[in-house]
Design an enzyme around this catalytic site. Structure first.
Site, PDB file in Angstrom:
ATOM      1  N   PHE A  67       1.179   4.625   8.119  1.00 33.48           N
ATOM      2  CA  PHE A  67       2.218   4.717   7.078  1.00 33.48           C
ATOM      3  C   PHE A  67       1.626   4.223   5.772  1.00 33.48           C
ATOM      4  O   PHE A  67       1.256   3.062   5.643  1.00 33.48           O
ATOM      5  CB  PHE A  67       3.478   3.901   7.416  1.00 33.48           C
ATOM      6  CG  PHE A  67       4.512   4.059   6.337  1.00 33.48           C
ATOM      7  CD1 PHE A  67       5.379   5.147   6.337  1.00 33.48           C
ATOM      8  CD2 PHE A  67       4.572   3.170   5.269  1.00 33.48           C
ATOM      9  CE1 PHE A  67       6.296   5.331   5.316  1.00 33.48           C
ATOM     10  CE2 PHE A  67       5.492   3.353   4.228  1.00 33.48           C
ATOM     11  CZ  PHE A  67       6.355   4.433   4.271  1.00 33.48           C
ATOM     12  N   ASP A 119      -5.302  -0.768   3.233  1.00 33.34           N
ATOM     13  CA  ASP A 119      -3.925  -0.756   2.729  1.00 33.34           C
ATOM     14  C   ASP A 119      -3.243  -2.024   3.242  1.00 33.34           C
ATOM     15  O   ASP A 119      -2.781  -2.077   4.373  1.00 33.34           O
ATOM     16  CB  ASP A 119      -3.181   0.498   3.208  1.00 33.34           C
ATOM     17  CG  ASP A 119      -1.731   0.527   2.715  1.00 33.34           C
ATOM     18  OD1 ASP A 119      -1.255  -0.494   2.182  1.00 33.34           O
ATOM     19  OD2 ASP A 119      -1.070   1.576   2.862  1.00 33.34           O
ATOM     20  N   LYS A 138       4.346  -4.593  -2.539  1.00 30.19           N
ATOM     21  CA  LYS A 138       5.410  -5.408  -1.943  1.00 30.19           C
ATOM     22  C   LYS A 138       5.401  -6.872  -2.432  1.00 30.19           C
ATOM     23  O   LYS A 138       5.820  -7.135  -3.536  1.00 30.19           O
ATOM     24  CB  LYS A 138       5.359  -5.293  -0.422  1.00 30.19           C
ATOM     25  CG  LYS A 138       5.723  -3.864   0.020  1.00 30.19           C
ATOM     26  CD  LYS A 138       6.042  -3.706   1.483  1.00 30.19           C
ATOM     27  CE  LYS A 138       6.631  -2.327   1.737  1.00 30.19           C
ATOM     28  NZ  LYS A 138       5.848  -1.467   2.584  1.00 30.19           N
TER      29      LYS A 138
HETATM   30  C1  PLP Z   1       5.577   0.010   2.228  1.00 29.15           C
HETATM   31  C2  PLP Z   1       4.191   0.496   2.397  1.00 29.15           C
HETATM   32  C3  PLP Z   1       3.628   1.441   1.512  1.00 29.15           C
HETATM   33  C4  PLP Z   1       4.420   2.118   0.425  1.00 29.15           C
HETATM   34  O1  PLP Z   1       4.952   1.233  -0.504  1.00 29.15           O
HETATM   35  P1  PLP Z   1       6.156   1.722  -1.450  1.00 29.15           P
HETATM   36  O2  PLP Z   1       6.296   0.595  -2.431  1.00 29.15           O
HETATM   37  O3  PLP Z   1       7.345   1.882  -0.571  1.00 29.15           O
HETATM   38  O4  PLP Z   1       5.743   2.991  -2.066  1.00 29.15           O
HETATM   39  C5  PLP Z   1       2.300   1.779   1.677  1.00 29.15           C
HETATM   40  N1  PLP Z   1       1.575   1.258   2.674  1.00 29.15           N
HETATM   41  C6  PLP Z   1       2.083   0.362   3.556  1.00 29.15           C
HETATM   42  C7  PLP Z   1       1.199  -0.188   4.625  1.00 29.15           C
HETATM   43  C8  PLP Z   1       3.406  -0.036   3.461  1.00 29.15           C
HETATM   44  O5  PLP Z   1       3.926  -0.884   4.345  1.00 29.15           O
END
Ligand code: PLP
Length: 426
Positions: free
Chosen positions: A146, A233, A274
Site C-alpha cells: 500500500f 516507504d 503521516k
Molecule cells: C498512508 C500511507 C500512504 C499514503 O499516504 P496519504 O497521505 O494517505 O496519501 C503511503 N504509504 C504508506 C505505507 C501509507 O501507510
C-alpha cells in the site's frame, strides 16, 4: 449559513451519506474532540483511539506544542508558494536532514505525493546517473503493497477494489513477493533496467506483516550489488511507531538490547508522511543524499503547498515532541507489554490465532475467513466498550494507539480488548 451548530451522530452520518462521495466505510462513530490518547464523540462518550489516524497522530491528539506551532505560524505567514523563499523552510530542511541523517529533503504534502516524488526521482536517477536507456526503467515493488491512491500508485497495487476501472495503468513496475530475497535477486539479475526497489519495512495496510529479521538489510545489500535504489516507504512505520525512529533504523538510542551495534539499513530514498506533522496538517517528505537528490532541477517537480511555512513549523515541533518525549522508547517498551499480554490470552483462545507487530504497530488475526465480518463486529463491540480500532481485511484488526500512551492506559486498553474478545469466544 451557520456551520457551527451541534448535531447528533445520526445527523452527521446522514449528511455524509447524502452529500459526500462514498469512498470510505467508516466505523459508525462521530468524533468531535481529541486529547492525547482519547477522542470523544458528539454525545460526549470517551474512547481510546487505537488507530491514531493510521499512525498520523503518534504524538497524541492536539499536542499543545504542535498546536501552538500551527497557530503561531498561521497567524504570521501561512503560504508563499515556492516562487519565493520563506524563512521557515530552510530551517526545517536542515533540522529534518540532521534528524534522519540525509543530505537533502524534498517537501510535499501527502504520503501518496511523496511516493510519487520518490518514483520520479528514482526514474530520473536511472536515466541520468545509472545510464538506463530512456523510458526503459523499471521499479520493483512488492505484492500486497500500500503506497497511496494516485493513478500511478494503484497501477502497481494488487488490491482489486483499489484498481478496478481506474485503468489504463502506468507501466514500469515489476511486482515480487514481499519478504522474498530470492525473488528480489532473481529479478535484479534477470533485468538490467531496474532503477529501484520500493518497499514498506512492515506492510501496514496489508495487515501488519513483519518481514524476517534480516530481510531489509539483505534487500538493501542486493540493491547495492545491482546498483539499484532502495526506497523505503516509512509513511506508516516511521516517526517512532515501530519502537525506533524509523523501522529501517538498526542503531539508535532505543532500549532494544539487540539494537545497538546492528548495522543501519539506510535507504537511498526515505519517504515520510503521516506523523511527521503529528496529524495536525498534511506534511510529507522525501529524503535522499546529494548523489540522488541532485537529479531534481528547477521546474522538474513541485507543489504549491509543499514546503510552506506552516508545514515547516509544524513538522519541526512534531519531531521535537518525538525526541523530547522519547516516543520511540515508549513504543518499544509498551509494544512488548502489549504482545506479551495478548499472547497469554491467545494461548487459551479459539477466536484469535495470533498477534504480530513491532513497537506499537500491531495486529491480531481472527480465526475466520477474509470475507467474514467477525473483525468488523468485534470493532463495533470495542467501540461500545470505549476503544476505537478498524479492521484491515475481514479478519485482521490493527492496534496502533498514539505513542504518548502510558503503561496504565495501555493496561486498561488490554483489559478492554481481552474482555471484548472473550465475549466472541464460544
Ligand atoms: C498512508 C500511507 C500512504 C499514503 O499516504 P496519504 O497521505 O494517505 O496519501 C503511503 N504509504 C504508506 C505505507 C501509507 O501507510
Amino acid at each position: 449559513m451557520k456551520t457551527s451548530y451541534p448535531i447528533t451522530s445520526k445527523q452527521a452520518i446522514d449528511l455524509e451519506n447524502k452529500y459526500g462521495a462514498h469512498n470510505y466505510h467508516p466505523l459508525p462513530v462521530v468524533l468531535n474532540r481529541g486529547d492525547g490518547v482519547y477522542v470523544w464523540d458528539v454525545e460526549d462518550k470517551k474512547y481510546y483511539d487505537f488507530l491514531s489516524a493510521y499512525s498520523a497522530v503518534n504524538q497524541g491528539h492536539s499536542h499543545p506544542k504542535i498546536v501552538n506551532a500551527i497557530v503561531q505560524q498561521t497567524q504570521r505567514l501561512a503560504l508563499t508558494s515556492r516562487a519565493f523563499h520563506n524563512d521557515m523552510l530552510g530551517k526545517y530542511e536542515k533540522f529534518a536532514c540532521e534528524f534522519f541523517g540525509f543530505d537533502k529533503l524534498l517537501p510535499m504534502n501527502t504520503g501518496a505525493e511523496a511516493v510519487e516524488t520518490a518514483l520520479k526521482i528514482c526514474r530520473k536517477w536511472a536515466y541520468e546517473v545509472k545510464g538506463i536507456e530512456e523510458n526503459k526503467a523499471e521499479i520493483i515493488v512488492c505484492e500486497n503493497n500500500f503506497h497511496g491512491r494516485t493513478t500511478t500508485i494503484i497501477s502497481f497495487s494488487n488490491d482489486p477494489v483499489a484498481r478496478k476501472n481506474f485503468g489504463p495503468y502506468t507501466n514500469g513496475f515489476i511486482k515480487i513477493e514481499y519478504n522474498n530475497l530470492i525473488a528480489l535477486e532473481e529479478t535484479l539479475k534477470a533485468n538490467s533496467h531496474i532503477a529501484g526497489f520500493l518497499v514498506e519495512p512492515i506492510q501496514g495496510e496489508a495487515g501488519v506483516y513483519v518481514p524476517d529479521e534480516d530481510y531489509l538489510l539483505k534487500a538493501k545489500a542486493l540493491c547495492e550489488k545491482y546498483n539499484v535504489l532502495f526506497i523505503a516507504d516509512e509513511v506508516q512505520t516511521g516517526i517512532a511507531r515501530t519502537g525506533r525512529l524509523l523501522a529501517t533504523c538498526g542503531d539508535c538510542s532505543c532500549s532494544d538490547k539487540n539494537c545497538s551495534g546492528k548495522p543501519d539499513v539506510k535507504p537511498d530514498i526515505l519517504i515520510l508522511g503521516k506523523a511527521i506533522s503529528g496529524g495536525v496538517y498534511p506534511v510529507s517528505a522525501v529524503l535522499a543524499n546529494n548523489n540522488v537528490m541532485e537529479v531534481i532541477k528547477p521546474g522538474s517537480h513541485g507543489s504549491t503547498f509543499g514546503g510552506n511555512p506552516v508545514a515547516a513549523a509544524v513538522a519541526m515541533a512534531a519531531l521535537e515532541v518525538v525526541r523530547d518525549q522519547a516516543l520511540a522508547e515508549n513504543a518499544f517498551e509498551l509494544g512488548q507489554v502489549f504482545r506479551n499480554e495478548l499472547n497469554t490470552y491467545i494461548k487459551t483462545s479459539k477466536l484469535v490465532s495470533l498477534v504480530r507487530g513491532k513497537g506499537l504497530l500491531n495486529a491480531i488475526v481472527i480465526n475466520d475467513t477474509e470475507d467474514s465480518n467477525t473483525a468488523w463486529e468485534i470493532c463495533l463491540k470495542l467501540r461500545d466498550n470505549g476503544l476505537l480500532a478498524k479492521p484491515t481485511h475481514g479478519n485482521i484488526i490493527r492496534f496502533a494507539p498514539p505513542l504518548v500512551i502510558t503503561k496504565e492506559q495501555l493496561q486498561d486498553c488490554i483489559c478492554i480488548i481481552i474482555k471484548t474478545l472473550k465475549a466472541f469466544e464460544n
